[in-house]
Write a protein that holds these residues in place. Sequence first.
Motif, PDB file in Angstrom:
ATOM      1  N   TYR A 312     -44.127  52.168 -20.979  1.00 56.91           N
ATOM      2  CA  TYR A 312     -45.169  51.674 -20.075  1.00 56.91           C
ATOM      3  C   TYR A 312     -46.473  52.433 -20.323  1.00 56.91           C
ATOM      4  O   TYR A 312     -47.564  51.845 -20.402  1.00 56.91           O
ATOM      5  N   THR A 313     -46.360  53.755 -20.476  1.00 58.04           N
ATOM      6  CA  THR A 313     -47.534  54.579 -20.777  1.00 58.04           C
ATOM      7  C   THR A 313     -48.114  54.214 -22.134  1.00 58.04           C
ATOM      8  O   THR A 313     -49.336  54.130 -22.309  1.00 58.04           O
ATOM      9  N   LYS A 314     -47.243  53.981 -23.099  1.00 58.04           N
ATOM     10  CA  LYS A 314     -47.698  53.604 -24.434  1.00 58.04           C
ATOM     11  C   LYS A 314     -48.447  52.267 -24.413  1.00 58.04           C
ATOM     12  O   LYS A 314     -49.470  52.088 -25.095  1.00 58.04           O
ATOM     13  N   ASP A 315     -47.967  51.326 -23.606  1.00 53.51           N
ATOM     14  CA  ASP A 315     -48.653  50.033 -23.474  1.00 53.51           C
ATOM     15  C   ASP A 315     -50.058  50.219 -22.882  1.00 53.51           C
ATOM     16  O   ASP A 315     -50.997  49.514 -23.246  1.00 53.51           O
ATOM     17  N   PHE A 316     -50.183  51.174 -21.964  1.00 55.02           N
ATOM     18  CA  PHE A 316     -51.500  51.477 -21.400  1.00 55.02           C
ATOM     19  C   PHE A 316     -52.439  51.976 -22.497  1.00 55.02           C
ATOM     20  O   PHE A 316     -53.606  51.567 -22.583  1.00 55.02           O
ATOM     21  N   LEU A 317     -51.934  52.847 -23.360  1.00 55.43           N
ATOM     22  CA  LEU A 317     -52.753  53.375 -24.443  1.00 55.43           C
ATOM     23  C   LEU A 317     -53.154  52.282 -25.417  1.00 55.43           C
ATOM     24  O   LEU A 317     -54.296  52.251 -25.910  1.00 55.43           O
ATOM     25  N   LYS A 318     -52.249  51.362 -25.690  1.00 54.35           N
ATOM     26  CA  LYS A 318     -52.564  50.269 -26.616  1.00 54.35           C
ATOM     27  C   LYS A 318     -53.698  49.398 -26.089  1.00 54.35           C
ATOM     28  O   LYS A 318     -54.560  48.956 -26.844  1.00 54.35           O
ATOM     29  N   LEU A 319     -53.688  49.153 -24.787  1.00 56.39           N
ATOM     30  CA  LEU A 319     -54.706  48.286 -24.204  1.00 56.39           C
ATOM     31  C   LEU A 319     -56.046  48.994 -24.083  1.00 56.39           C
ATOM     32  O   LEU A 319     -57.103  48.367 -24.221  1.00 56.39           O
ATOM     33  N   TYR A 320     -56.009  50.321 -23.850  1.00 55.23           N
ATOM     34  CA  TYR A 320     -57.255  51.023 -23.509  1.00 55.23           C
ATOM     35  C   TYR A 320     -57.697  52.062 -24.528  1.00 55.23           C
ATOM     36  O   TYR A 320     -58.678  52.779 -24.264  1.00 55.23           O
ATOM     37  N   HIS A 321     -57.058  52.154 -25.695  1.00 50.58           N
ATOM     38  CA  HIS A 321     -57.375  53.266 -26.585  1.00 50.58           C
ATOM     39  C   HIS A 321     -58.812  53.237 -27.119  1.00 50.58           C
ATOM     40  O   HIS A 321     -59.346  54.258 -27.538  1.00 50.58           O
ATOM     41  N   LYS A 322     -59.452  52.065 -27.077  1.00 54.70           N
ATOM     42  CA  LYS A 322     -60.851  51.980 -27.505  1.00 54.70           C
ATOM     43  C   LYS A 322     -61.817  52.062 -26.327  1.00 54.70           C
ATOM     44  O   LYS A 322     -63.032  51.939 -26.496  1.00 54.70           O
ATOM     45  N   LEU A 323     -61.258  52.275 -25.144  1.00 57.48           N
ATOM     46  CA  LEU A 323     -62.050  52.411 -23.927  1.00 57.48           C
ATOM     47  C   LEU A 323     -61.732  53.762 -23.291  1.00 57.48           C
ATOM     48  O   LEU A 323     -60.693  54.359 -23.563  1.00 57.48           O
ATOM     49  N   PRO A 324     -62.604  54.280 -22.430  1.00 60.17           N
ATOM     50  CA  PRO A 324     -62.321  55.573 -21.798  1.00 60.17           C
ATOM     51  C   PRO A 324     -61.178  55.470 -20.789  1.00 60.17           C
ATOM     52  O   PRO A 324     -61.123  54.532 -20.003  1.00 60.17           O
ATOM     53  N   TYR A 325     -60.270  56.443 -20.819  1.00 58.98           N
ATOM     54  CA  TYR A 325     -59.154  56.427 -19.866  1.00 58.98           C
ATOM     55  C   TYR A 325     -58.691  57.836 -19.554  1.00 58.98           C
ATOM     56  O   TYR A 325     -58.920  58.787 -20.295  1.00 58.98           O
ATOM     57  N   PHE A 326     -58.004  57.953 -18.421  1.00 55.74           N
ATOM     58  CA  PHE A 326     -57.314  59.176 -18.017  1.00 55.74           C
ATOM     59  C   PHE A 326     -55.917  58.771 -17.580  1.00 55.74           C
ATOM     60  O   PHE A 326     -55.745  57.926 -16.695  1.00 55.74           O
ATOM     61  N   GLY A 327     -54.885  59.374 -18.177  1.00 60.68           N
ATOM     62  CA  GLY A 327     -53.506  59.050 -17.834  1.00 60.68           C
ATOM     63  C   GLY A 327     -52.739  60.270 -17.365  1.00 60.68           C
ATOM     64  O   GLY A 327     -52.871  61.354 -17.949  1.00 60.68           O
ATOM     65  N   PHE A 328     -51.946  60.101 -16.307  1.00 61.79           N
ATOM     66  CA  PHE A 328     -51.102  61.177 -15.784  1.00 61.79           C
ATOM     67  C   PHE A 328     -49.688  60.645 -15.661  1.00 61.79           C
ATOM     68  O   PHE A 328     -49.422  59.689 -14.928  1.00 61.79           O
ATOM     69  N   ASN A 329     -48.764  61.245 -16.401  1.00 59.45           N
ATOM     70  CA  ASN A 329     -47.366  60.822 -16.446  1.00 59.45           C
ATOM     71  C   ASN A 329     -46.512  62.057 -16.189  1.00 59.45           C
ATOM     72  O   ASN A 329     -46.635  63.052 -16.906  1.00 59.45           O
ATOM     73  N   PHE A 330     -45.651  62.001 -15.164  1.00 55.44           N
ATOM     74  CA  PHE A 330     -44.824  63.163 -14.839  1.00 55.44           C
ATOM     75  C   PHE A 330     -43.425  62.678 -14.457  1.00 55.44           C
ATOM     76  O   PHE A 330     -43.253  61.962 -13.467  1.00 55.44           O
TER      77      PHE A 330
END
Length: 618
Positions: A312-330
């Motif tokens: 799920y986190t990886k899918d977030f990166l795929k969609l937003y890797h060319k845009l600014p993002y902050f991700g927190f996974n714990f």
Amino acid sequence: MIRNRVIHPSTVTSHFLVNTEVCHIPKVDPFDLSINTLIKDKNFIKCSNVTSLTFQDGQGLRLNMDVINTTYNGNFSYCEYHGINRGNNTDDNKYQYTPNGTIFKKDIVVTEQFVRVKCYDKSHSVIYSNYHAFILPQPIRLQKLNNRFSKHKEENKPRETLNVLMIGVDSVSRLNHIRNMPKTRDYLLRHLDAIELQGYNKVADNTFVNIIPMTTGRFVEELPWNEQKSGEPFDKYNFIWKNFSSSGYSTLYVEDDPGLGIFNYLKSGFHVPPADYYYRPLALAVEGDNSVWTSGHQCVGDRFETDMILNYTKDFLKLYHKLPYFGFNFLSRLTHDSISNTASADTPYSNMFRDIHNQGLLDNTVLIFFSDHGMRFGEIRQTYIGKLEERLPMMLLVFPKWFYKKYPKITQNLKINQNRFTTPFDIYETIKDILYFTGDVKGDVDVKQRGISLFEEIPVSRTCDHAGILPHWCTCMSQQELSTNDQFYNMSVNYLINYINQHFLLKNVTGKCWPLKLGRTKSVHIIKNNDKLLKFKQSLNDVINRTVSYDEKRVNSTYIFQVAVSLTPGSGEFEAAVRYDETTRNFTMAGDISRINKYGHDSDCVNGNFLRKLCFCR
């Protein structure tokens, strides 16, 4: 082989993770004999081998026709999915299903972020249930974020706009990371050039009170959040992801076990979702459905829960890797209660990091792979090493390789800080520096500054008191030179010489090397824990009152002696750390033995780097 390398005594740090005048954190063996029986077992969890009937493909939900044709023999009728969402309520422990389901008999593109799937046979009986999480575009939200990002660049003028991805694993010490996640560790250090903070010390007891400093730069009691008012939510507090969101970054917040949530365990969580993508509604829905759990509540059908959430986190990166993002996974469920379960985390995380690196998803991202503390429960927590490693969680940071080249002074400081005393407050300051990145190094850091960005060199004069850490949690040891008439002066020297002779020279190369004898003792220093590290104070809930009076009952202590000697024949100069346990009244080695002068051809009769630095051939 480097045969004649001379190591200056002041640079020998092999016995210590941090070795400054005011802070000595010992480098202990992850497989020390004192804990060997407690760490020997590794638990590799296997999920059900019954293949799922549905699986995800991007934003599509696909049917596994092989399973349908072979398992159900023409008795399959249809599937239906219902969306899962939080609705309009402010209760962080509630979720709802969309009233109308979507029926499908073939692959379908979903329109809901979280879905529950049920499939039916021709008699309308449920034959299959599952849950799926999708990262769907948010065009209206994205337009608003784009405007914020433009304003951020115009007003703050950051020299670089780097994304931040925080990947946390509950209760994993640096030592347990070495023991049980070798593939992940190897990939981070060798392939991604990770910066490992070896002297990273937690600042309080459990997850909550260590994550708050990391994400707000404050202790819990400074927010001020009142643990007695359990109904108070956390929406009003300025977590670091809020700074990123207000600057135009898309945000992700993911945890697994909803009962162990950082802001939910004995607390009320958030009345408003803290991020653009918030996994909790699905976590609650899956948690309440016992029919889908397998392998001791670690797998959903044939899928390892850890893999599900990392995907799920990886899918977030795929969609937003060319845009600014902050991700927190714990993630907590796998490792919170078991030191051996950490072995099952190795493959999912190593695969995750390899995939996102190979797909270029880290090209503009700072990856922070961390834990909150080591194992706080169980038998290992009763040992000296267990007490030590509980306070020293893993912390690794990965910057894009172009960043290391473009900013050499920052890179130099990052590398120096690997063996300096660091805390969650420093991580907060570093993340802030990433958001408002200037590329400059200020230098001349005030040692009394509680949080110091890792872009600056952490002062060698930093103490636990400077960093705001209570003595109970402090792993820094004090150093004092022993006088020659101290009982431990000769005892520690004699132990080291006997150890060298008995365990190496006589055992491995009998007859080839002369037994070594004391030429002269150069120095013996005692490196001593404060007694409070060896005691444990249980908090009322999550917070230890910082003015609490600790029980001063006498406890057995462990001392480390740093011994520097010259031995004959050969005049070899050696430095080593030996440990003395008051409980057993025994010495053991506390690290490697360092040769700190040339040995030339003295040891040509033996092979192997370690024996060559010890042996004086007959």
